[in-house]
Design an enzyme around this catalytic site. Structure first.
Site, PDB file in Angstrom:
ATOM      1  N   LYS A 124       1.587  -4.922  -5.430  1.00  0.00           N
ATOM      2  CA  LYS A 124       2.638  -4.484  -4.510  1.00  0.00           C
ATOM      3  C   LYS A 124       3.969  -4.796  -5.154  1.00  0.00           C
ATOM      4  CE  LYS A 124       2.682  -2.575  -0.453  1.00  0.00           C
ATOM      5  NZ  LYS A 124       1.609  -1.835   0.238  1.00  0.00           N
ATOM      6  N   ASP A 164       5.680   2.970   0.081  1.00  0.00           N
ATOM      7  CA  ASP A 164       5.382   2.084   1.212  1.00  0.00           C
ATOM      8  C   ASP A 164       6.610   2.206   2.122  1.00  0.00           C
ATOM      9  OD1 ASP A 164       3.264  -0.116   1.978  1.00  0.00           O
ATOM     10  OD2 ASP A 164       5.179  -1.019   2.453  1.00  0.00           O
TER      11      ASP A 164
HETATM   12  N1  GLU Z   1       1.565   1.494   0.497  1.00  0.00           N
HETATM   13  C1  GLU Z   1       0.290   2.052   0.806  1.00  0.00           C
HETATM   14  C2  GLU Z   1      -0.664   0.959   1.204  1.00  0.00           C
HETATM   15  O1  GLU Z   1      -0.251  -0.022   1.807  1.00  0.00           O
HETATM   16  C3  GLU Z   1      -0.228   2.983  -0.287  1.00  0.00           C
HETATM   17  C4  GLU Z   1      -0.372   2.364  -1.641  1.00  0.00           C
HETATM   18  C5  GLU Z   1      -0.764   3.341  -2.743  1.00  0.00           C
HETATM   19  O2  GLU Z   1      -0.967   4.519  -2.482  1.00  0.00           O
HETATM   20  O3  GLU Z   1      -0.854   2.881  -3.887  1.00  0.00           O
HETATM   21  O4  GLU Z   1      -1.854   1.024   1.013  1.00  0.00           O
END
Ligand code: GLU
Length: 447
Positions: A124, A164
């Protein structure tokens, strides 16, 4: 392993990292019993290694605002765990971003990605940049400055960021453009959530919300219920809430509330297609106000300031906004107003007291890492299409998303079914995700 001992150590080491400690505790409590039946995990300290990120990059982001003033933010990338595949997870741009928030999100992502059945590790990132009130040009300059620092930490086989909170298709476009310029090569697979004209996957924008509703359908079916005709309250009006509202209406449910930081809009006759389209306009405006919906649809959407979606009577609650957005009191209010199901779509959207209340008061509950995994799963499908230089049709992507959400539900049933026949989805999701990551770590040695 004893959860209490590990938590005491982490609390002493990271006393201020509340979200991270909360996320770790929830997982450890669920897996403790199963973990202790596997001495081979304990022998190589799987849990002690799994709760710490592999590494964290922290960098300063300088950019120039529309008044010519220099602005400074802090950017991060937390590469949490790569036991089952390259690091994968979104970027969050929000004024409250801290290392604690991104560590909790990276930790959750590791288990979520394991549940998708696809080979993706957990990561993240993001910045304490507040997109509210920023012009399009300012957003572009910030994204470019952010990528200037991040670009050589990522790559299609290394770490693949996505969106996100605060990072959608527009931001991914700007990030991808700058990456291409800096790397001097066109890597279609370095970010996901791209536009359709430069390697994006059809259905990726909708996927988190669609997947959440497919999961909800499976959960309801397992409880002998159906979604048709049910009243649904949704928090938020970003990309995830938009996808969830779209699919809920397609499946015959009625969305009777959406909310924002300023209050809630009650929509007694149910949300319409025009209102769902307007959610995208509200998100793109960066105003962060749900009252705009009531101004645009007077008499149809009734705004109450300072109230949450959870104050509107409903059958099913879908938190789609931010961590810890649903408190213990909110859970009690929902139940008192007749709500009997809560599927957490936001990451860690419910406080531990809320989850405890739901589970002990007959409210069906499923956690974000299972419910919202359709987003990252479709990112995984985007990576596959990019790597094979093809693009699938909406039907193909939707079928695969359906299959993945069904499989996630099956894993929850496998690991979460209790002696009385009920399904503990929190345990099910945590144990299923953990077993896959732990086994991969075990087989690859201590490294
Ligand atoms: N931010 C999204 C999640 O919490 C998607 C992450 C992604 O597609 O890499 O899963």
């Amino acid at each position: 392993m004893k959860t209490a001992d590990i938590m005491a150590r982490l609390q002493a080491k990271y006393p201020l990292e509340k979200e991270y400690l909360q996320a770790v505790e929830e997982v450890l409590e669920s897996i403790e019993e199963v973990y202790n039946q596997h001495p081979e995990f304990e022998a190589v300290k799987i849990v002690e290694r799994l709760v710490e990120p592999d590494r964290i990059f922290t960098f300063r982001v300088n950019w120039i605002d529309d008044n010519g003033q220099v602005q400074t933010n802090t950017g991060y990338r937390v590469q949490f765990n790569s036991a089952i595949g390259p690091y994968k997870g979104g970027l969050r741009f929000h004024r409250a971003v801290t290392p604690s928030m991104l560590k909790f999100l990276g930790f959750e992502q590791t288990f979520k990605n394991a549940l998708t059945t696809l080979p993706m590790g957990g990561a993240k990132g993001g910045a304490d940049f507040d997109p509210a009130g920023k012009s399009d040009a300012e957003i572009m300059r910030f994204c470019q400055a952010f990528m200037l620092e991040l670009w050589n930490c990522i790559g299609p086989d290394q770490d693949i960021p996505a969106g996100d909170v605060g990072v959608g298709g527009r931001e991914i476009g700007y990030l991808n453009g700058m990456y291409t310029k800096l790397a001097r090569r066109y890597n279609t697979g370095v970010l996901t959530g791209k536009g359709m004209s430069f390697g994006g996957s059809i259905l990726r924008p909708e996927a988190t919300g669609f997947g959440a509703l497919y999961f909800t359908q499976h959960l309801l079916a397992a409880a002998g219920k159906s979604i048709e005709g049910k009243n649904i309250a949704i928090s938020g009006f970003g990309n995830v809430a938009w996808g969830a509202a779209t699919k809920a209406v397609q499946l015959g449910a009625k969305v009777i509330a959406i909310s924002g930081p300023d209050g809630v809009c009650h929509i007694p006759d149910g949300i319409t297609k025009e209102m769902i389209d307007y959610m995208l306009v509200m998100r793109a405006s960066n105003r962060n106000r749900v009252e705009d919906m009531a101004d645009r649809f007077p008499g149809k959407a009734i705004f109450t300031p300072g109230k949450k979606a959870w104050s509107i009577p409903c059958d099913i609650a879908l938190p789609c906004a931010f961590q810890n957005e649903l408190s213990g009191e909110d859970a009690q209010e929902l139940k008192a107003n007749g709500c009997w199901c809560c599927c957490e779509v936001s990451n860690m959207g419910c406080r531990p007291e809320a989850i405890h209340f739901f589970q002990h008061n007959g409210v069906l509950f499923a956690p974000g890492k299972a419910v919202n995994a359709g987003g990252v799963a479709t990112s995984g499908l985007e990576m596959t299409q990019n790597a094979s230089h093809i693009s699938w049709s909406a039907k193909e992507v939707d079928e695969k998303l359906h299959y993945i959400m069904h499989s996630i539900h099956e894993q929850c049933v496998k690991y979460g079914t209790q002696p009385d026949g009920s399904i503990d989805y929190v345990k099910g999701a945590n144990i299923a995700g953990f077993m896959k990551v732990a086994q991969a770590m075990l087989e690859q040695g201590v490294c």
